[in-house]
Design an enzyme around this catalytic site. Sequence first.
Site, PDB file in Angstrom:
ATOM      1  N   CYS A  97       0.826  -1.203   0.000  1.00 35.59           N
ATOM      2  CA  CYS A  97       0.000   0.000   0.000  1.00 35.59           C
ATOM      3  C   CYS A  97       0.869   1.266   0.000  1.00 35.59           C
ATOM      4  O   CYS A  97       1.563   1.515  -0.956  1.00 35.59           O
ATOM      5  CB  CYS A  97      -0.965  -0.052   1.201  1.00 35.59           C
ATOM      6  SG  CYS A  97      -2.405   1.011   0.991  1.00 35.59           S
ATOM      7  N   HIS A 216      -2.998  -5.741   1.124  1.00 34.13           N
ATOM      8  CA  HIS A 216      -2.291  -5.835   2.402  1.00 34.13           C
ATOM      9  C   HIS A 216      -2.124  -7.296   2.824  1.00 34.13           C
ATOM     10  O   HIS A 216      -2.965  -7.818   3.558  1.00 34.13           O
ATOM     11  CB  HIS A 216      -3.094  -5.134   3.495  1.00 34.13           C
ATOM     12  CG  HIS A 216      -3.082  -3.646   3.418  1.00 34.13           C
ATOM     13  ND1 HIS A 216      -2.091  -2.886   3.990  1.00 34.13           N
ATOM     14  CD2 HIS A 216      -3.945  -2.777   2.844  1.00 34.13           C
ATOM     15  CE1 HIS A 216      -2.348  -1.604   3.776  1.00 34.13           C
ATOM     16  NE2 HIS A 216      -3.463  -1.508   3.084  1.00 34.13           N
ATOM     17  N   GLU A 218      -0.238  -8.327   5.026  1.00 29.24           N
ATOM     18  CA  GLU A 218      -0.044  -8.345   6.493  1.00 29.24           C
ATOM     19  C   GLU A 218      -1.368  -8.289   7.243  1.00 29.24           C
ATOM     20  O   GLU A 218      -1.401  -8.438   8.454  1.00 29.24           O
ATOM     21  CB  GLU A 218       0.896  -7.199   6.896  1.00 29.24           C
ATOM     22  CG  GLU A 218       0.293  -5.815   6.970  1.00 29.24           C
ATOM     23  CD  GLU A 218       0.070  -5.142   5.616  1.00 29.24           C
ATOM     24  OE1 GLU A 218       0.210  -5.795   4.569  1.00 29.24           O
ATOM     25  OE2 GLU A 218      -0.287  -3.941   5.623  1.00 29.24           O
TER      26      GLU A 218
END
Lengths: 261, 997
Positions: A97, A216, A218
Amino acid sequence: MSRTPRAIVIRTAGTNCDSEMVRGFSLAGAKTDLVHLDRLIAQPSILAEYDLVGFAGGFSYGDDCGAGRVKAVKIRERLIADLHAARDRGVPMIGACNGFQVLVQTGLLPGGEIQTAALASNARGRFIDEWVRVRYEPTSVCLWTAGFAEQRDENALMLPIAHGEGRFVVSSDRITHELEQQGQIVLRYQSDVNGSAGNIAGICDPTGRVFGLMPHPERFLSWQNHPYWTRLDPAERAGDTPGLRMFLNAVESVRHAPASA
Amino acid sequence: MKPQAPVHRVEVHPSDRAGDPLGASVFRSARSLGIPCTSARTSRVYLFQAAFDPASLERVRSRLLTDPILEESTLGSRPARPGDRIIEVHPLPGVMDPAAQTVRDAVRELTGIEARVITGIRYDFGGLDRSNAEVLARRLLANGVIEQVHFEPWTPTEFPMAHPADQTLRHVPIIHLGDDELASLSRKGHLFLSLQEMRAIQSHFRDRGREPTDIELETLAQTWSEHCVHKTLKSTVRYREEGATLGAAINWAGRPGVTAHPDGSVTIKNLLKSTVAAATHELIAGGLDWALSVFVDNAGVIALDEHWAINVKVETHNRPSAIEPYGGAATGVGGCIRDVIGTGLGAKPIANTDVFCVASPALTELPPGVLHPRRILSRVVDGVRDYGNRMGIPTVNGAVYFDDRYVGNPLVFCGCVGLLPRNKIKGRVNPGDRIIALGGRTGRDGIHGATFSSAELTHTHADEFAHAVQIGNAIEEKRVLDAILRARDAETGCLYSGLTDCGAGGFSSAIGEMGSKIGATVHLDRAPLKYDGLRYDEIWISESQERMILAVPAANIEALRAICKEEGVEMADLGEFGTPTREIILNFNNKEVGRLSCDFLHDGIPMPTREAIWCSPSTSSTPSRGTGLQPVSSSSSSSSSQDIRQTLLTLLAHPIIASKRWIVRQYDHEVQGNTIIKPLVGPGGIGPGDATVIQPIHGSKQGIAIACGLATPVGDPVLNGDPYLMAIAAVDECVRNLVCVGADPDRIAILDNFCWPSCDKPQNMASLVRAAVGCYDAAKAYRTPFVSGKDSLNNQFRYTDPDSGRQITIEIPPTLLISGVGIVPDVSKCVTMDLKRAGGMLYLIGDQRRSESRSESSLIEHPRTARLIARLIQDRVVRSAHDCSEGGWLVALAEMLIASSAGVSNLGASLQHGDPLHDRSRNWAAEMFAELPGRYIIEVDRTHERLVEDHPELRWTLLGLVDDSGGLRLPDDSAPASARTIPVAELRRAFLGTLDW
C-alpha cells in the site's frame, strides 16, 4: 546452518500498518525491528545488519503532496544509496500500500534509476476498503509469491485493499511490455477495482526480491482475517494464509543465505 | 523592519496519463446539483513566502510537489482555457492547514529554507457562468466559515501577518451589576451562564472584594458549561405527571436518590448519579468485578483478561458539524481518540465508531442558515474517514438515522475503544509534577467551543461562531500517540504520572481537571503559538486540536524530551502542579493574570432544582417536521403476496434500513489487522453485520465485540412514544447485536449518549428523566453496567421563518445512543448474520405478542433470551444470527438472504405458516413488519432442531427453511409459487440502491 534472519520495518509519522507487518515477519520466523525513518537516516549503516526490509502502509506524512510522496523524497535524498546496496546484496524488500507507493517513487520498483510507474487516485476518486479477488501471474519471478500461481482455491485468492490511490499507471506502454517480458507482474485484480492498467495489483523488480503491492498481505496472517471465514469449513481454512506464506517465502529464502555484512 | 520575502506560486495539474478523478467527481456533483457546466479540472496550488533562489524553488517544484508520471506543474498560474471559469479555494488565515505544515517541513529538509506555506485547490469549469460559479462555490466547493474563494488565480503580495496582541490585564466589572446586566454580560461575552450562576460568581468576587479578570470569568464559564460539567444531568429534579399520561407506569418506590411526595410527584437528587451511575455501582456492589474504572476518567475501563483492559468513550460533536461538517466530524473523532489515549496512564486506540442523525437527503426545502443534509452527511463521512484512516484506527461500527427534525441540528457521535495494561488504568498527579503540553500549537481556533456546544443553534451561528470551528490534523495526533505510548512503556517505567487531553475548554479544562485536587501554577506565555496575536486568555481557553497535557516528574523531563524529539512532537513546560492553597494560578510574562480556588471552580456552581412534567404530547406540542421511518404496520394487515412484496421492497430501500455500504467501504475498518468480524459480512461483503469483533491480543482466544442501539421512534413525542421504553429498547438492541456475533452477555459494558432538546422546558426534562430511569432499569436487568457517557443538551434549531416572520424552533427527537462493548470468550465461535446453507431451519426467537413485548416482564424475558441465544452460539448450534430491528423480522430475514448472496451462492428461503406446536390459528404474516424488541432470527442445522424446539425456556417460532432457490418464498396458499417468490437479486437491488452515492 540456518540462523534467525533479521527484518527491519520502516515507520514514519503516519505509517500505521507497521505492527501487522512486524507480526508478518515475526510469525515467519524473523527477528524484527520497527525503526523510525529519521533514525535510519541518521544512521544508515544499521541497514547492513538486516536481511529483510519492510515498507509499511499508512498515510506517511499525511500523504500530503501525494500518497507516500514526502517519505519517498526523504528516502531518495538521504537513503537511496544504502537501499540500493541492500538490494544488491540480495535483501528481499516488501512495500504494501503506502509502502508500494514509496517504492515506485524511489525507483526501487520496477527497478531502475528513474521513476517509471506510479499509483494514482482510484478511478472513482474515493478511498475503498474491501477484500478483492486476485490472480497470481504464472510467469512472475517474484520470490515472495513463489508457488502462488498454482493456487486454485478461490477463497485463498483474496486479499484486502484499503487505499485511495492505488491505480497503477506506467510512464509508457513500453514499460508494461517490459514488466510482462521480465516476469515482473506479480498479481492482478480479477476485476477492475480501481482503474489500474492491466488490473495490476503488484509488481516486483527484475530480481524478484523487491516486491510492492496495493493489497495488504499483512492483514491476512490468520484465516480469521478472511471476510467470510464463518462460512468456510475448518478444512478450507487450514494451513498458512497467503499473507503469511509471502512472509514465509522471503524469510526462508534468507535463512540459509550467508549472514549479511 | 525586515523586508518580507516574496510570494511564489506553484500549480500542480494531473497529467493526461493520470487523468483527473477528483475533477470528474466534482463535475458529477455539480451536475447533480443542477448547475450547468461542461467540464471540470482540478489543480493543487501551493503558495510560498520564502527567500527561494531559483534552483531551490525548482527543486521544490520538481522533486517534492510534482510526480513525473502523474503530474505537471507550473510556476505561477496556467492560463485558463478559453471560456473556462476559475474557482480557487484556500483556507482562511489561521485555519489549520495540515498539508501546508508537511510541505513547510519537507521544504526545510530539501532546501534548508524556512518557508511559509498556504495550500489551495483550483477548479477550472467549462461552460459555467459567474452567478452559477458563486452558487457552486458556496454549495459544493467551499465553506465560508473556514475557506476563502477567489474567482481567479490568487497570488497575494504577502501573507497575512498577525500582530502582537495587547496583553493589558483586563478586569470585568461585575460586582455592582444588576440582574439584567449580568444576563447581558453572559450572552455578549459568550459565557452562556445562567443568571443564578452569574450571581454566584458575583457573590464570590464580592467576598473577595475585587472584580474578576477576564481570564477568571472565562475559566468559570468553560468549567461550568453544560458541556464540561453536565449540570442538567447532575441536577436535582422535581418530576410529576400531568393529565392522561403515556407509556409505562414507573414504580418510584425504593429507587436510589428518589423522594416521593404525597401529591404523586418525586424529587430525584443528582439524576445521573441516581440512575445511570447507580445501576453500575449496584452491579459492582453485587459482585460484578470486571468494571475497573467507571465515570471518573476520560473513558470507562473494563477488564479483558488478567493483563489487559479495554477502555471506551463515545462523544458528540453536533454543533461544529452543523456549521462545518468535515472539520466538525474529524475533530469529533480526534477528540474522542484523545479521550481514550488520555485514560489512566494512556491507552492505544484500537477501534472507532460513528453514528449520524441527519435529515432526509431528499429534503428540498431548508430553513435559512443550514447546510443541505446530503452535504452534511457526505462531509461528516469524509471527516471521519480522513481522520480515522490517517490515525490508523479501524472505524468498525456505526449507524445512520434519518429524521427531518435534525435539519438544523444534526447529531454526530464518535466513539473510540482502546487497549491498555491493567496496571496502567489509573494515573495520579503529584504536587511538583511539571505541566507538559504535547502536540499541536495553540491558535485562535475553537475558542468558545465548550460554551458554544452548550447553547441552542440559531441561523446566525455560522457567522457568530466561526471561530469555534476547527480542522483536525490526524498526523499530528498520530505523532503524539506514538510518543505517549513510548513514554508510557519506557524501560524505566512510565515517564509521567497522569495525562489528559485538551478538549472543550482547552488548557483551562485539562489543567483545571488534573489540578482539581492540588492546584496548578501556569505560565501561559510558555505555550507554543501558531501565530502572534493571541491574548493570554485566548491561549488559556483555545481548543486547538491535537494537544495533550502530561503531569511529569521533573526527573523524567529529559527522557520525555528525547522521545518527543525522535517522534517530531513539540513539547512545552507550562508550569507546575500543586499550590499551597489549592488554587489555579495563571501568569503571563511573570505577571499574575488570574487566581481561582479549586473549590469554587469545581464545586461553586449552583445546582438549581429543575422542573420536569410528563404529559401527553398534545399539551407539549413539539413542532414536527416529519418522523423517520413511517410506521408500516397498517399496510401489512393484508397478507397477500403482492402487498408483502411491495412493503418489503419499500422498507429495504428506506434510507434508515438501506445499505450503508458507501460509508463503510470508505473507512479503513481493518487497519491494525485485528478485525475478524467485519462490519459488512457474507461472501459478497454486503451483509449488514450486527456487531464487529476485534481480536486485540494475539495468542488469546478472546475478542471484543462492538455495537450500538438506537430506538428513537419508541420515545418520539410525535409518535406518542415513551423515552423510558426507548432507553430499554436501545439497550436491548445493543445487547442483541453483541450477542448475535458471539459476545458473552455477562461481559457487556455500555455507554449512554443523551442528545436532547432544551431541558429548560419541563416536558423535555421529564422525557430525559424517563430515559435515564429506563437506562437504570435496563442496565440492572441486563446486568450491563454503564461505564461512561456523555450528554448534549439544547439540540434544537431556532430561526425566523422568512415568509411569516415567525420564530420557529425545531426540536430534535430525544435521541439516546447506547454503545456497547462485549467480550467474546472464544473468537473461533463467532457467528455472522449471512445465511449459511440450504436445509437450515429458520427460527424467530422471542415473544411475538405485542402486548407482552413492552411490559414489565420483558425486562426479565429479554435479558434471559439474550443469554439463551449466547448459550446456543457457544454450543455451536447457531449457524447465523441476526437481530430484528427496523422493519420487523421479515426485513431482518431479507437482510440475511441478501448477505448470503454473491456470485455462485444461490441461497433462498421458503417461509411457512405458524408452526403446529405453537399457534396454528394466528396469522403471523400480519406481524411480519412489527417492530417488537427482544427478537432474533437464527439459522440452525436440522440435526439441532430438537435443541431449539425442546428447549424448556426458549420462545420460538419456526419461520421456514433455507433452500437454494435464490428467492424468498412467501407462505401465501392462494397464489402460485412464482407469484409469491421474490428473487433475492431484487431484494438486493432495493437494499443497495438508495444510498449508493
